[in-house]
Motif scaffolding. Structure first.
Motif, PDB file in Angstrom:
ATOM      1  N   ARG A 142       2.488   4.434  -3.555  1.00 49.55           N
ATOM      2  CA  ARG A 142       2.724   3.863  -4.890  1.00 49.55           C
ATOM      3  C   ARG A 142       3.945   4.462  -5.564  1.00 49.55           C
ATOM      4  NH1 ARG A 142      -3.481   3.065  -7.072  1.00 49.55           N
ATOM      5  NH2 ARG A 142      -3.682   0.926  -6.304  1.00 49.55           N
ATOM      6  N   SER A 143       4.263   5.720  -5.235  1.00 50.72           N
ATOM      7  CA  SER A 143       5.423   6.348  -5.868  1.00 50.72           C
ATOM      8  C   SER A 143       6.715   6.113  -5.093  1.00 50.72           C
ATOM      9  CB  SER A 143       5.182   7.851  -6.024  1.00 50.72           C
ATOM     10  OG  SER A 143       5.111   8.476  -4.768  1.00 50.72           O
ATOM     11  N   SER A 144       6.613   5.484  -3.937  1.00 53.13           N
ATOM     12  CA  SER A 144       7.783   5.210  -3.119  1.00 53.13           C
ATOM     13  C   SER A 144       8.638   4.118  -3.763  1.00 53.13           C
ATOM     14  CB  SER A 144       7.361   4.770  -1.725  1.00 53.13           C
ATOM     15  OG  SER A 144       8.466   4.274  -1.012  1.00 53.13           O
ATOM     16  N   ASP A 194       1.379   8.459  -2.510  1.00 57.08           N
ATOM     17  CA  ASP A 194       2.742   8.523  -1.975  1.00 57.08           C
ATOM     18  C   ASP A 194       3.327   7.128  -1.828  1.00 57.08           C
ATOM     19  OD1 ASP A 194       2.512  11.271  -1.864  1.00 57.08           O
ATOM     20  OD2 ASP A 194       2.229  11.348   0.317  1.00 57.08           O
TER      21      ASP A 194
END
Length: 142
Positions: free
Chosen positions: A133-135, A131
């Motif tokens: 890293r995808s933010s 989560d």
């Protein structure tokens, strides 16, 4: 004046000893009396705000609320070594907060290594990292 008002005033003055003494005598973990349970949560919060981490650690051995409050205090104070030690001892909440702390300080690779070292099968820890890293606000090393 009721004990509750005296405790609230002591808390506002940061007279931790008085506030903790008053609240703890009306606190009960997992009580059917929701006031007693709320007082227990208040007691844990007061201990943390008073920086009585040793007392919280002692209570954390048998009290989930103390354990969570202790871990949150360690995270808030940036005490990653203490969180790591608690995670090494099997405290999953400490692992999750350690991963969050490392991610929030832009050390995603260290967070990944902590997961591999302390909970390689822990899907929730992996999800916290994913989560982050995808933010769109995260800084990810390429």
């Amino acid at each position: 004046m009721e004990w509750f008002e005296r405790a609230a005033e002591a808390e506002q003055r940061e007279d931790w000893d008085t506030a903790i003494t008053l609240v703890s005598s009306h606190a009960e973990c997992y009580s059917v009396d929701h006031y007693a349970h709320n007082n227990h949560l208040w007691h844990m919060s007061l201990l943390a705000r008073a920086d009585r981490l040793e007392e919280l650690a002692e209570l954390a051995l048998t009290d989930v609320h103390a354990r969570r409050r202790l871990n949150r205090s360690l995270r808030d104070q940036g005490k990653e070594a203490d969180l790591r030690t608690r995670a090494e001892d099997g405290d999953r909440d400490a692992l999750y907060l350690l991963v969050r702390l490392l991610c929030e300080t832009n050390r995603a690779e260290e967070a990944h290594q902590a997961i591999l070292d302390l909970g390689p099968e822990n899907q929730h820890a992996h999800q916290i990292l994913a989560d982050f890293r995808s933010s769109p606000n995260s800084v990810v090393a390429l």
